[in-house]
Design a protein around this motif. Structure first.
Motif, PDB file in Angstrom:
ATOM      1  N   PRO A  31       0.358  -7.123 -13.766  1.00  0.00           N
ATOM      2  CA  PRO A  31       0.459  -5.864 -12.638  1.00  0.00           C
ATOM      3  C   PRO A  31      -1.029  -5.178 -12.569  1.00  0.00           C
ATOM      4  CG  PRO A  31       2.040  -5.923 -14.463  1.00  0.00           C
ATOM      5  CD  PRO A  31       1.196  -6.995 -14.810  1.00  0.00           C
ATOM      6  N   ASN A  32      -1.247  -4.697 -11.352  1.00  0.00           N
ATOM      7  CA  ASN A  32      -2.346  -3.932 -10.968  1.00  0.00           C
ATOM      8  C   ASN A  32      -2.121  -2.561 -11.237  1.00  0.00           C
ATOM      9  OD1 ASN A  32      -4.198  -2.267  -9.891  1.00  0.00           O
ATOM     10  ND2 ASN A  32      -4.896  -3.889  -8.410  1.00  0.00           N
ATOM     11  N   ASN A  33      -2.454  -1.836 -12.330  1.00  0.00           N
ATOM     12  CA  ASN A  33      -2.252  -0.221 -12.540  1.00  0.00           C
ATOM     13  C   ASN A  33      -3.447   0.474 -12.038  1.00  0.00           C
ATOM     14  OD1 ASN A  33       0.343  -0.925 -13.804  1.00  0.00           O
ATOM     15  ND2 ASN A  33      -0.910  -1.641 -15.731  1.00  0.00           N
ATOM     16  N   VAL A  34      -4.306   0.338 -11.217  1.00  0.00           N
ATOM     17  CA  VAL A  34      -5.480   0.854 -10.903  1.00  0.00           C
ATOM     18  C   VAL A  34      -5.503   1.266  -9.392  1.00  0.00           C
ATOM     19  CG1 VAL A  34      -8.081   1.123 -10.789  1.00  0.00           C
ATOM     20  CG2 VAL A  34      -6.940  -0.163 -12.723  1.00  0.00           C
ATOM     21  N   ASP A  35      -5.038   0.191  -8.622  1.00  0.00           N
ATOM     22  CA  ASP A  35      -5.310   0.433  -7.014  1.00  0.00           C
ATOM     23  C   ASP A  35      -3.942   0.738  -6.318  1.00  0.00           C
ATOM     24  OD1 ASP A  35      -7.970  -0.301  -7.285  1.00  0.00           O
ATOM     25  OD2 ASP A  35      -7.128  -2.444  -7.729  1.00  0.00           O
ATOM     26  N   THR A  36      -3.937   1.568  -5.244  1.00  0.00           N
ATOM     27  CA  THR A  36      -3.061   1.641  -4.426  1.00  0.00           C
ATOM     28  C   THR A  36      -2.911   0.447  -3.249  1.00  0.00           C
ATOM     29  OG1 THR A  36      -4.360   3.101  -2.773  1.00  0.00           O
ATOM     30  CG2 THR A  36      -3.196   4.292  -4.624  1.00  0.00           C
ATOM     31  N   VAL A  37      -3.763  -0.248  -3.296  1.00  0.00           N
ATOM     32  CA  VAL A  37      -3.637  -1.512  -2.139  1.00  0.00           C
ATOM     33  C   VAL A  37      -3.514  -2.751  -3.363  1.00  0.00           C
ATOM     34  CG1 VAL A  37      -4.711  -2.957  -0.461  1.00  0.00           C
ATOM     35  CG2 VAL A  37      -5.147  -0.538  -0.611  1.00  0.00           C
ATOM     36  N   ASN A  53       0.879  -1.295   0.015  1.00  0.00           N
ATOM     37  CA  ASN A  53      -0.070   0.024  -0.005  1.00  0.00           C
ATOM     38  C   ASN A  53       1.063   1.299  -0.064  1.00  0.00           C
ATOM     39  OD1 ASN A  53      -1.791   2.183   2.257  1.00  0.00           O
ATOM     40  ND2 ASN A  53      -2.583   1.628   0.119  1.00  0.00           N
ATOM     41  N   TRP A  54       0.576   2.318  -0.651  1.00  0.00           N
ATOM     42  CA  TRP A  54       1.158   3.400  -0.545  1.00  0.00           C
ATOM     43  C   TRP A  54       0.253   4.688  -0.734  1.00  0.00           C
ATOM     44  CZ3 TRP A  54       0.504   0.563  -5.046  1.00  0.00           C
ATOM     45  CH2 TRP A  54       0.066   0.942  -6.228  1.00  0.00           C
TER      46      TRP A  54
END
Length: 411
Positions: free
Chosen positions: A167-173, A112-113
């Protein structure tokens, strides 16, 4: 007195809020710090320890699942480190090892960021990513195969399962889950896929302990190249000091030197201890007092890191200034004006500088030439803006008259 059962967000919100408050208190006690853990730690911790409900992985009905306060507290208590914080810049990759024992039923890692603020979308149905900084989580198995985090099915597919194929390019978690993982050393990679505003701090939480070096390892995220400011403005930057090693990091000194325009506003004060995987923060303020200046300083951090016992970080900043340009119509030539009559010409005051121009007065050395526009001083003229005032010539004398108009300002 009686008890009743209620459900809904009005009930869940206070329960989660209270649980988070207890987790913050527990983290402070466990790590021996007074400051609260950063929000990325708490979010990653709660998501990684939640009990999955509904469809596999995060979904639109249950999110990451049911809150599990006991497992979250036990993760904080874990002797071997299961919570890590660090920072990554654009194009960089941080890599950590996880020693997964044989017979482990599930490996779960959450990244998370806290993304910088972006521009809110006005579209009714916007499925495009609004990320500013995009980090990628990838797990590498002992056989070098890759495992990716979940990605939601998107709008219009709310009843479909989340996927984990890239890769997940949408979420911050981002959460990667592996059932019955291979025994051995797994690699956890955090990649700065696109970090235009970096370095980006992040938190990692795992249900298996990270294998860290035995010695303390200091890492510092210190974006101390301040923007150009104007006198009277100020800017704050956060310095994060991470311990990515397995030993306790002892910070013996934090010294700010150079221009007095830089100051330590708040945060950690040396001497201090940073536990493995943890970090502390302090705030540096830039508050300049002179126009058109360049400011320099250094932040020196001394610790027991065997390789980097002294870290010296340069600090820079500068100030702009207003710039005044004046123009009067007809080059100030009023021509022939009859006695007892008058004529006005417009005086334009331009600010071609980068800071606000403060006009404190406009005067004439002759009573025949006056400022006809009512002006309340001081008048602020923003960068790129202008101010127009009428200069009036009215004389009862015959012959030529002349005067000098003086514009007083901070330029």
């Amino acid at each position: 007195d009686a008890y009743c059962s209620k459900s809904g967000t009005s009930m869940s919100a206070p329960v989660v809020t209270g649980t988070v408050a207890l987790m913050i208190q527990h983290y402070r006690q466990r790590y021996g710090v007074t400051a609260a853990p950063s929000a990325d730690i708490m979010k990653a911790l709660l998501a990684n320890t939640a009990v999955d409900l509904g469809r596999p992985g995060p979904d639109y009905q249950f999110g990451f699942g049911r809150l599990d306060a006991l497992t979250a507290a036990q993760t904080i208590d874990s002797g071997p480190v299961r919570i890590l914080t660090d920072a990554v810049d654009n194009g960089e990759t941080d890599e950590y090892l996880l020693a997964v024992p044989a017979g482990t039923p599930q490996l779960r890692v959450t990244l998370n960021w806290i993304d910088p603020p972006g521009v809110a979308s006005t579209a009714d149905d916007d499925s495009q990513s609004d990320l500013i900084n995009n980090l990628d989580l990838v797990l590498v198995a002992p056989d070098n195969s890759l495992r990716y985090p979940f990605t939601g099915p998107g709008r219009g597919n709310e009843t479909s399962n989340a996927t984990a194929t890239g890769p997940n390019n949408v979420d911050t978690v981002e959460q990667a889950v592996v059932a019955n993982p291979q025994a051995g050393f797994w690699k956890v990679r955090v990649q700065g896929a696109s970090v235009p505003e970096g370095p980006q701090n992040y938190a990692l939480v795992s249900n298996v302990s990270f294998s860290l070096p035995g010695q303390p390892e200091i890492e510092v995220n210190a974006p101390l190249a301040f923007n150009q400011l104007c006198v009277g403005q100020k800017e704050d930057r956060t310095v994060s000091i991470f311990n990515t090693g397995g030993g306790v990091l002892q910070v013996s000194s934090i010294v700010l030197a150079g221009s007095p325009a830089f100051s330590i506003l708040s945060g950690a004060a040396a001497p201090l201890l940073i536990q493995p995987g943890a970090h502390v923060e302090l705030t540096i303020r830039f508050a300049p007092h002179q126009q058109a200046q360049t400011y320099n300083g250094t932040l020196t951090i001394l610790s027991n890191d065997a390789d980097e016992a002294s870290i010296v970080i340069p600090i820079t900043g500068s100030t702009g200034a207003p710039h005044i340009d004046t123009l009067i119509a007809s080059n100030g030539n009023f021509g022939n004006v009859c006695r007892e009559s008058f004529k006005d010409l417009m005086l334009t005051i331009n600010n071609s500088g980068s800071c606000s121009l403060s006009v404190s007065n406009i005067t004439s050395n002759s009573s025949d030439f006056t400022v006809a526009t009512t002006v309340t001083y001081p008048v602020l003229v923003g960068p790129g803006d202008s101010l127009q005032v009428a200069i009036r010539y009215q004389s009862s004398n015959l012959g030529a008259d002349a005067a000098t108009i003086t514009v007083s300002s901070n330029a």
